[in-house]
Motif scaffolding. Structure first.
Motif, PDB file in Angstrom:
ATOM      1  N   ALA A  76       0.820  -1.374   0.231  1.00 48.84           N
ATOM      2  CA  ALA A  76       0.048   0.108   0.005  1.00 48.84           C
ATOM      3  C   ALA A  76       0.877   1.158   0.069  1.00 48.84           C
ATOM      4  N   GLU A  77       1.840   1.209   1.021  1.00 47.20           N
ATOM      5  CA  GLU A  77       2.796   2.405   0.967  1.00 47.20           C
ATOM      6  C   GLU A  77       3.485   2.634  -0.344  1.00 47.20           C
ATOM      7  N   LYS A  78       3.939   1.490  -1.204  1.00 47.20           N
ATOM      8  CA  LYS A  78       4.607   1.572  -2.393  1.00 47.20           C
ATOM      9  C   LYS A  78       3.741   2.186  -3.371  1.00 47.20           C
ATOM     10  N   ALA A  79       2.296   1.728  -3.462  1.00 46.71           N
ATOM     11  CA  ALA A  79       1.445   2.230  -4.204  1.00 46.71           C
ATOM     12  C   ALA A  79       1.038   3.706  -3.999  1.00 46.71           C
ATOM     13  N   GLY A  80       1.063   4.414  -2.955  1.00 46.93           N
ATOM     14  CA  GLY A  80       0.955   5.686  -2.683  1.00 46.93           C
ATOM     15  C   GLY A  80       1.989   6.525  -3.127  1.00 46.93           C
ATOM     16  N   ALA A  81       3.342   5.885  -3.064  1.00 51.11           N
ATOM     17  CA  ALA A  81       4.570   6.532  -3.306  1.00 51.11           C
ATOM     18  C   ALA A  81       4.500   6.593  -4.837  1.00 51.11           C
ATOM     19  N   ARG A  82       4.051   5.623  -5.627  1.00 50.11           N
ATOM     20  CA  ARG A  82       4.066   5.900  -6.917  1.00 50.11           C
ATOM     21  C   ARG A  82       3.080   6.869  -7.516  1.00 50.11           C
ATOM     22  N   VAL A  83       1.973   6.940  -6.898  1.00 48.93           N
ATOM     23  CA  VAL A  83       0.988   7.984  -7.355  1.00 48.93           C
ATOM     24  C   VAL A  83       1.511   9.306  -6.938  1.00 48.93           C
ATOM     25  N   ARG A  84       2.203   9.662  -5.879  1.00 49.61           N
ATOM     26  CA  ARG A  84       2.686  10.861  -5.502  1.00 49.61           C
ATOM     27  C   ARG A  84       3.813  11.172  -6.516  1.00 49.61           C
ATOM     28  N   LYS A  85       4.517  10.222  -6.710  1.00 54.15           N
ATOM     29  CA  LYS A  85       5.847  10.495  -7.615  1.00 54.15           C
ATOM     30  C   LYS A  85       5.063  10.946  -9.048  1.00 54.15           C
ATOM     31  N   ILE A  86       4.203  10.224  -9.650  1.00 52.24           N
ATOM     32  CA  ILE A  86       3.519  10.588 -10.796  1.00 52.24           C
ATOM     33  C   ILE A  86       2.925  12.158 -10.993  1.00 52.24           C
ATOM     34  N   HIS A  87       2.224  12.158  -9.722  1.00 55.32           N
ATOM     35  CA  HIS A  87       1.596  13.856  -9.338  1.00 55.32           C
ATOM     36  C   HIS A  87       2.406  14.793  -9.471  1.00 55.32           C
ATOM     37  N   ARG A  88       3.712  14.469  -9.080  1.00 59.37           N
ATOM     38  CA  ARG A  88       4.631  15.509  -8.828  1.00 59.37           C
ATOM     39  C   ARG A  88       5.140  16.234 -10.060  1.00 59.37           C
ATOM     40  N   MET A  89       5.214  15.079 -11.187  1.00 50.94           N
ATOM     41  CA  MET A  89       5.932  15.510 -12.298  1.00 50.94           C
ATOM     42  C   MET A  89       4.760  16.054 -13.468  1.00 50.94           C
ATOM     43  N   LEU A  90       3.703  16.240 -13.051  1.00 51.01           N
ATOM     44  CA  LEU A  90       2.492  16.521 -13.927  1.00 51.01           C
ATOM     45  C   LEU A  90       1.913  18.005 -13.632  1.00 51.01           C
ATOM     46  N   SER A  91       1.718  18.627 -14.722  1.00 51.49           N
ATOM     47  CA  SER A  91       1.034  19.978 -14.414  1.00 51.49           C
ATOM     48  C   SER A  91       0.047  20.056 -15.545  1.00 51.49           C
ATOM     49  N   ALA A  92      -0.667  21.265 -15.382  1.00 46.22           N
ATOM     50  CA  ALA A  92      -1.680  21.769 -16.458  1.00 46.22           C
ATOM     51  C   ALA A  92      -1.650  23.304 -16.692  1.00 46.22           C
ATOM     52  N   THR A  93      -2.219  23.637 -17.856  1.00 45.88           N
ATOM     53  CA  THR A  93      -2.478  25.056 -17.847  1.00 45.88           C
ATOM     54  C   THR A  93      -3.863  25.456 -18.181  1.00 45.88           C
ATOM     55  N   ASP A  94      -4.192  26.398 -17.342  1.00 43.32           N
ATOM     56  CA  ASP A  94      -5.423  27.219 -17.657  1.00 43.32           C
ATOM     57  C   ASP A  94      -5.593  27.981 -19.188  1.00 43.32           C
ATOM     58  N   PRO A  95      -6.500  27.412 -19.971  1.00 38.63           N
ATOM     59  CA  PRO A  95      -6.283  28.265 -21.267  1.00 38.63           C
ATOM     60  C   PRO A  95      -6.643  29.624 -21.328  1.00 38.63           C
ATOM     61  N   ASP A  96      -7.432  29.890 -20.342  1.00 41.11           N
ATOM     62  CA  ASP A  96      -7.969  31.389 -20.326  1.00 41.11           C
ATOM     63  C   ASP A  96      -6.930  32.172 -19.744  1.00 41.11           C
ATOM     64  N   THR A  97      -6.215  31.846 -18.692  1.00 40.83           N
ATOM     65  CA  THR A  97      -5.411  32.770 -17.987  1.00 40.83           C
ATOM     66  C   THR A  97      -3.764  32.522 -18.188  1.00 40.83           C
ATOM     67  N   GLY A  98      -3.674  31.214 -18.823  1.00 45.77           N
ATOM     68  CA  GLY A  98      -2.166  30.870 -18.974  1.00 45.77           C
ATOM     69  C   GLY A  98      -1.576  30.343 -17.766  1.00 45.77           C
ATOM     70  N   GLU A  99      -2.280  30.235 -16.772  1.00 43.69           N
ATOM     71  CA  GLU A  99      -1.623  29.684 -15.556  1.00 43.69           C
ATOM     72  C   GLU A  99      -1.229  28.222 -15.449  1.00 43.69           C
ATOM     73  N   ARG A 100       0.140  28.149 -15.142  1.00 46.33           N
ATOM     74  CA  ARG A 100       0.675  26.724 -14.843  1.00 46.33           C
ATOM     75  C   ARG A 100       0.434  26.251 -13.709  1.00 46.33           C
ATOM     76  N   TYR A 101      -0.198  25.123 -13.382  1.00 49.43           N
ATOM     77  CA  TYR A 101      -0.237  24.410 -11.799  1.00 49.43           C
ATOM     78  C   TYR A 101      -0.156  22.926 -11.941  1.00 49.43           C
ATOM     79  N   GLY A 102       0.358  22.722 -10.707  1.00 52.41           N
ATOM     80  CA  GLY A 102       0.780  21.181 -10.404  1.00 52.41           C
ATOM     81  C   GLY A 102      -0.653  20.562 -10.143  1.00 52.41           C
ATOM     82  N   VAL A 103      -0.776  19.245 -10.758  1.00 49.75           N
ATOM     83  CA  VAL A 103      -2.000  18.394 -10.480  1.00 49.75           C
ATOM     84  C   VAL A 103      -2.019  17.987  -8.797  1.00 49.75           C
ATOM     85  N   ASP A 104      -0.838  18.134  -8.467  1.00 49.12           N
ATOM     86  CA  ASP A 104      -0.755  17.931  -6.793  1.00 49.12           C
ATOM     87  C   ASP A 104      -1.166  19.008  -6.053  1.00 49.12           C
ATOM     88  N   GLU A 105      -2.007  19.611  -6.419  1.00 48.59           N
ATOM     89  CA  GLU A 105      -2.241  21.053  -5.414  1.00 48.59           C
ATOM     90  C   GLU A 105      -3.222  20.384  -4.573  1.00 48.59           C
TER      91      GLU A 105
END
Length: 281
Positions: A76-105
């Motif tokens: 379980a802890e390894k599964a959680g660590a994998r999810v956290r690692k993936i989330h830390r590497m991902l981000s998204a952009t708001d098309p209206d404002t251009g803001e870049r933010y992490g999916v792990d907010e």
């Protein structure tokens, strides 16, 4: 009983409830609900080909839930660590404002968590799974553990039904059915499939998707702009579907890969077998 019981263990409400087949309907409800948070669903759509890999996403979520519920503490802890690692590497952009933010907010992780856990609890209870109010509150409190695994502060996560209701009331003004939510809705209504399976999609999948959609809160129906059956009709449908699925012998249902429950019973003994009656003790 010997062996590592994992993060929840056989005495938890979670251990009992997650063995119920209506969890699949609840998972689809969770997708509908999660898609109504524009920032959260944008993170999904910009970092994955949801239309091509929606099944894979659903199965990965199911595998994570199965591992964290029935696996060893280490797994379980390894599964959680994998999810956290993936989330830390991902981000998204708001098309209206251009803001870049992490999916792990934290606010996005909290929305995904609450929409998922609320859906599990809502569908199980409404379909006839025997959970008292006290057991429902225990279930929510237990899932501060799974919230920690994905990177949330457990103390910031709703721990009972009153706190969960207050959370949804607070976040509701931020919800909307934008283009990304419409894409999720369209996929769930008409998922791509082999031509030979189109009749099965029409008969089986449509029924499940309509049940999941119908079980959403009224404000979600308003945002999507599609009517839902009357609440009593939805409840009857959920209870009938639950009765049908629960009539399939559990041992047969649990044979499906990756067989989390059977492996847990092999590790801990027959006393670890999930049973609804144990959830309300």
């Amino acid at each position: 009983m010997s062996g590592d019981p994992g993060l929840f263990g056989p005495d938890s409400v979670t251990w009992q409830a997650h063995g119920d087949p209506m969890m699949w309907v609840a998972g689809i409800r969770a997708l509908y609900l999660q898609a109504l948070h524009p920032r959260a669903v944008r993170g999904v759509m910009q970092n994955s080909d949801f239309r091509r890999d929606a099944w894979g996403r659903l199965m990965r979520t199911a595998a994570f839930v199965g591992t964290t519920t029935y696996g060893t503490t280490e797994a379980a802890e390894k599964a959680g660590a994998r999810v956290r690692k993936i989330h830390r590497m991902l981000s998204a952009t708001d098309p209206d404002t251009g803001e870049r933010y992490g999916v792990d907010e934290p606010e996005l992780l909290l929305w995904v968590h609450c929409a998922e856990i609320d859906s599990y609890l809502h569908v199980l209870r409404r379909s006839g799974y025997p959970l008292t109010d006290a057991a429902a509150d225990r279930y929510l409190a237990e899932h501060r553990v799974s919230a920690r695994l994905v990177g949330l502060d457990p103390d910031a996560v709703p721990a009972d039904r009153a706190e969960m209701d207050a959370y949804f009331d607070k976040v509701r003004p931020e919800l909307a059915a934008g283009d990304d939510a419409r894409a999720v809705d369209d996929f769930l209504l008409r998922p791509p499939t082999h031509p030979l399976l189109v009749p099965a999609r029409a008969l089986l999948w449509r029924h499940v998707a309509h049940l999941a959609y119908g079980s959403l809160p009224p404000y979600a129906h308003e945002l999507y702009g599609r009517r839902a059956p009357q609440p009593a009709t939805v409840t009857r449908g959920l209870r009938a579907t639950g009765a049908l699925l629960r009539a399939v012998p559990a041992r047969l249902r649990w044979q499906l890969p990756p067989r989390h429950i059977l492996r847990a019973m092999a590790r801990l003994g027959p006393g670890a077998r999930p049973a609804p009656r144990r959830a309300v003790r």
